[in-house]
Design an enzyme around this catalytic site. Structure first.
Site, short mmCIF file in Angstrom:
data_model
loop_
_atom_site.label_atom_id
_atom_site.label_comp_id
_atom_site.label_asym_id
_atom_site.label_seq_id
_atom_site.Cartn_x
_atom_site.Cartn_y
_atom_site.Cartn_z
CG HIS A 34 -1.63 -1.13 1.61
ND1 HIS A 34 -3.00 -1.18 1.48
CD2 HIS A 34 -1.26 -2.34 2.12
CE1 HIS A 34 -3.45 -2.36 1.88
NE2 HIS A 34 -2.40 -3.08 2.27
CB THR A 36 0.49 6.27 4.09
OG1 THR A 36 1.41 7.21 3.48
CG2 THR A 36 1.28 5.22 4.86
CD GLU A 99 -1.06 1.41 4.54
OE1 GLU A 99 -0.61 2.29 3.77
OE2 GLU A 99 -2.25 1.09 4.60
#
Length: 230
Positions: A34, A36, A99
């Site tokens: 991912h 953020t 993340e």
């Protein structure tokens, strides 16, 4: 919380416990990457550790390469949301969520610093080795949530991960696939968001130079090549 990272890896891993987790229901078979997508890392980490937000990840990698562990790998972090991969909808139970601090599309999609990607690769190698995962198991959030998520984005340097053995390489385009939907499903994509959204997510990962959502000749060739190896 005791770090899961092997001591001999030599990574700077710091604990930042999040209350947002529960028990896994399946074995770990994926790693989901991912960005953020917030204005800075401090704000993102605060949200990931906020009980009211009900989101988290196992790891956060800051721009300076420091790694924070928020949730133990044996637990189910809440990072993927409504998602599916290879016909399974509980992606959170089946995955490690990482993340990467980056503003994402809402903040001009900045480049990922070299030290951040270096630390990501080292972290991936350790996690993959401990859980017996191959490069095909490392995917993006946009892959499991087409139409809803765009991270880690078309600027993410997948090629560096491929070179390090931490992501699946893009094959030469094959013969054009006739059934686009079936090909995407064979690769792992869920079709619930609609075919256009899934094609866009596919392009964001496999042809980031042109994310159009259109199943053009090159896209159909890449789907055919990847589906044939799935």
């Amino acid at each position: 919380m005791i770090s899961n990272i092997s001591p001999d890896v030599g990574l700077d891993v710091r604990a930042a416990p999040s209350p947002n987790f529960n028990d896994r229901k399946t074995a770990i078979r994926l790693i989901v990457l991912h960005y953020t997508g917030m204005e800075n890392g401090a704000v993102a980490i605060e949200r990931l550790c906020d009980r009211a937000a009900q989101v988290s990840a196992h790891y956060v990698i800051r721009e300076d390469g420091v790694i924070l562990q928020l949730v133990g790998e044996d637990k189910r972090a809440w990072h993927a949301g409504v998602a599916s991969w290879q016909g399974k909808s509980d992606v959170n139970s089946a995955s490690i969520g990482i993340e990467i601090v980056n503003g994402g599309h809402d903040f001009a999609l900045p480049a990922y610093p070299a030290i951040q990607i270096d630390r990501l690769i080292r972290l991936l190698k350790d996690v993959m080795a401990r859980h017996g995962l191959g490069p095909e198991c490392v995917i993006g959030h946009s892959d499991v949530a087409p139409g809803r998520k765009q991270d880690p984005g078309e600027h993410f340097p997948w090629g560096l991960l491929v070179a390090a053995g931490c992501a699946r390489a893009t094959p030469p385009a094959g013969e054009l696939v006739d059934d686009i939907a079936a090909g995407l499903e064979r690769i792992g994509y869920g079709l619930e968001p609609g075919l256009d959204a899934v094609i866009e997510a596919f392009q964001r990962r496999w042809r980031p130079a042109l994310v159009s959502g259109v199943a053009d000749r090159e896209t159909r060739g890449l789907i055919a090549a990847l589906a044939g190896r799935s």
